[in-house]
Write an enzyme that holds these catalytic residues in place. Structure first.
Site, short mmCIF file in Angstrom:
data_model
loop_
_atom_site.label_atom_id
_atom_site.label_comp_id
_atom_site.label_asym_id
_atom_site.label_seq_id
_atom_site.Cartn_x
_atom_site.Cartn_y
_atom_site.Cartn_z
N HIS A 160 78.46 -1.60 7.80
CA HIS A 160 77.14 -1.33 8.43
C HIS A 160 76.03 -1.26 7.39
CE1 HIS A 160 79.51 -0.03 12.01
NE2 HIS A 160 80.32 0.44 11.06
N SER A 281 56.75 -17.46 -7.46
CA SER A 281 55.84 -17.50 -6.32
C SER A 281 54.58 -18.25 -6.72
CB SER A 281 55.50 -16.08 -5.89
OG SER A 281 54.22 -16.02 -5.30
N LYS A 287 57.03 -12.79 -9.66
CA LYS A 287 58.18 -12.97 -8.77
C LYS A 287 59.28 -13.84 -9.36
CE LYS A 287 58.77 -11.73 -5.08
NZ LYS A 287 58.32 -12.27 -3.80
N GLU A 294 68.60 -18.56 -0.40
CA GLU A 294 67.91 -18.60 0.89
C GLU A 294 68.03 -19.96 1.55
OE1 GLU A 294 63.88 -16.67 0.41
OE2 GLU A 294 64.71 -16.42 -1.59
#
Ligand code: ARG
Length: 470
Positions: A160, A281, A287, A294
């Site tokens: 969880h 970024s 970043k 992804e």
């Protein structure tokens, strides 16, 4: 008489094909990917036509050699595809006839595009299966090597997404090895079903011309012939199986990708990726984004869509071939392309990952994850598990309130909640002890059992490599 517009197969029609239909019919922009397999299939067919005497030995040879020339052009990228000729099969047949003259018009003897395309797809899929099984093997090997490299390093284990029990980093990595091993199994099992040659099935009913489909099958490396000509031209379930394999594999990879993306966040801080495998970024100079992970996660969506597309196209089609089936290729190619992109990327991400062992150790050594071990000890001393669970739960609630780690509980407090507990036992609840205790399940997280899992995985991979000649 001027040839009618709309490809070679326009014989009974007295009118040119309507431009709207012509446009919708064209598949050459995607099915040209089958070209080299179409040539191989046609060469085998032409050799067989020569052997059975349906064409002369000279005609057969001209066709085989002419097709060879066409495949060189295709290889070099100089073959010009004509959308007016609709698909790859008609483009190649026309080019052959232009090249060798009337003998080219005999190539389609005892053959339909229906059995031809079914053959091409099987040949194409066999070759894709081979390449993908290799890429998948390399990823499984990277996971296993990483598991061996990280040794006994602990990390927090989750259910969880809540810290549950400490586990080994290697155990986590090997969980993905097991999932990918099943993916390989699905692929190898599909391979056995790809072993039937559909050529000779004709449009649907077979042919009365004296062909030898077995010769073509042998020539192309198929051990068997399709047992039913209707099924051979109408079914696409082998493609569905591949797309199901691809969707499941991509879903497995998307979970691995999600773990990697979480691990490299500042919040988790479990691991790092090298700069070469992250992006920056366009706006925020600080970043370091895990775009590779992804993209893998994102492509899983496409792979699922491709499976659903084909299932939906074929659902409810009457026997046998229907033109709807032309829609089978783009989803197939798309999933193959995705897999060829993401498997090597996933491998690079796994092998380049560096773990932050100090942080993993700190978080794995959670003050309360020894609760199950304490409950287990009560069970060993005769307390029914449900009761032990309740006693330890109440104790932990109290300790959390008092901000005392389980390991530091005073004997008097322990005795109040867990009367059967050994008074000094919680102090022995070290992280190492918690890990080592999980040795009764062969797939459990104890260093001893994980080492066996890793060695077994490596041995399986070496055997697979030998068998498949990777
Ligand atoms: N391009 C077609 C396809 O992919 C080839 C078979 C065409 N057959 C036909 N009867 N029109 O399905």
């Amino acid at each position: 008489m001027a040839p009618k517009k709309g490809g070679l197969a326009r014989s009974r029609q007295t009118q040119d094909v309507d431009p709207t239909l012509a446009k919708a019919s064209v598949s050459i922009h995607f099915d040209q990917r089958l070209a080299l397999f179409d040539v191989r299939g046609s060469q085998a067919h032409a050799r067989m036509l020569g052997e059975v005497g349906l064409v002369s030995p000279e005609e057969s040879q001209m066709m085989v050699e002419g097709l060879g020339l066409l495949s060189e052009k295709i290889d070099q990228g100089t073959f010009v595809w004509d959308p007016d000729l609709e698909d790859v099969h008609m483009n190649l047949e026309k080019a052959l006839t232009d090249l060798i003259g009337p003998a080219g018009a005999k190539l389609h003897t005892a053959r339909s595009r229906n059995d031809q395309v079914a053959l091409d797809e099987r040949l194409y899929l066999k070759s894709a299966v081979n390449q993908i099984s290799w890429e998948l093997w390399a990823l499984k090997m990277a996971l296993t090597q990483k598991a061996l490299e990280v040794g006994d390093a602990p990390m927090p284990g989750y259910t969880h997404l809540q810290r549950a029990q400490p586990i080994l980093v290697a155990h986590h990595l090997l969980a993905y090895y097991q999932a990918l091993k099943r993916d390989s199994g699905r692929l190898y099992s599909l391979e056995t079903r790809l072993n039937e040659s559909p050529l000779g099935s004709g449009a649907l009913a077979g042919t009365g011309l004296p062909i030898r489909a077995d010769l073509v099958a042998k020539d192309l490396g198929f051990p068997e012939l399709s047992a039913n000509s209707l099924d051979a031209v109408a079914s696409r379930d082998l493609l569905m199986e591949f797309l199901a394999f691809g969707a499941i594999l991509m879903v497995n990879l998307s979970r691995l990708a999600e773990d990697l993306a979480l691990w490299v966040t500042a919040e988790f801080g479990f691991a790092d990726l090298p700069d070469s495998l992250t992006t920056s970024s366009s706006m925020m100079p600080q970043k370091k984004n895990p775009d590779g992970a992804e993209l893998i996660r994102g492509k899983a969506g496409r792979a699922i869509g491709n499976l659903v597309t084909l299932l939906t196209v074929v659902k409810g089609l009457p026997m046998a071939y229907n033109r709807d089936l032309q829609e089978d290729k783009e989803p197939l190619f798309d999933t193959i392309d995705s897999l060829k992109l993401v498997l090597p990327l996933a491998k690079r991400l796994v092998e380049s990952l560096t773990f932050n062992y100090d942080r993993l150790l700190e978080l794995a050594d959670d003050p309360y994850t020894g609760a199950t071990d304490l409950a287990d000890q009560l069970v060993r001393r005769g307390t029914p598990f449900r009761e032990a669970h309740a006693q330890v739960g109440a104790l932990v609630a109290e300790l959390v309130k008092l901000k005392i780690p389980l390991r530091a509980v005073k004997p008097s407090l322990l005795a109040r909640f867990c009367p059967a507990a050994e008074p000094d036992w919680p102090s022995k609840l070290t992280l190492a002890a918690q890990l080592a205790a999980r040795d009764q399940t062969p797939g459990g997280t104890a260093p001893k059992t994980v080492a066996i899992q890793a060695q077994k995985a490596e041995a399986e991979l070496l055997a697979e490599q030998k068998l498949r000649r990777f």
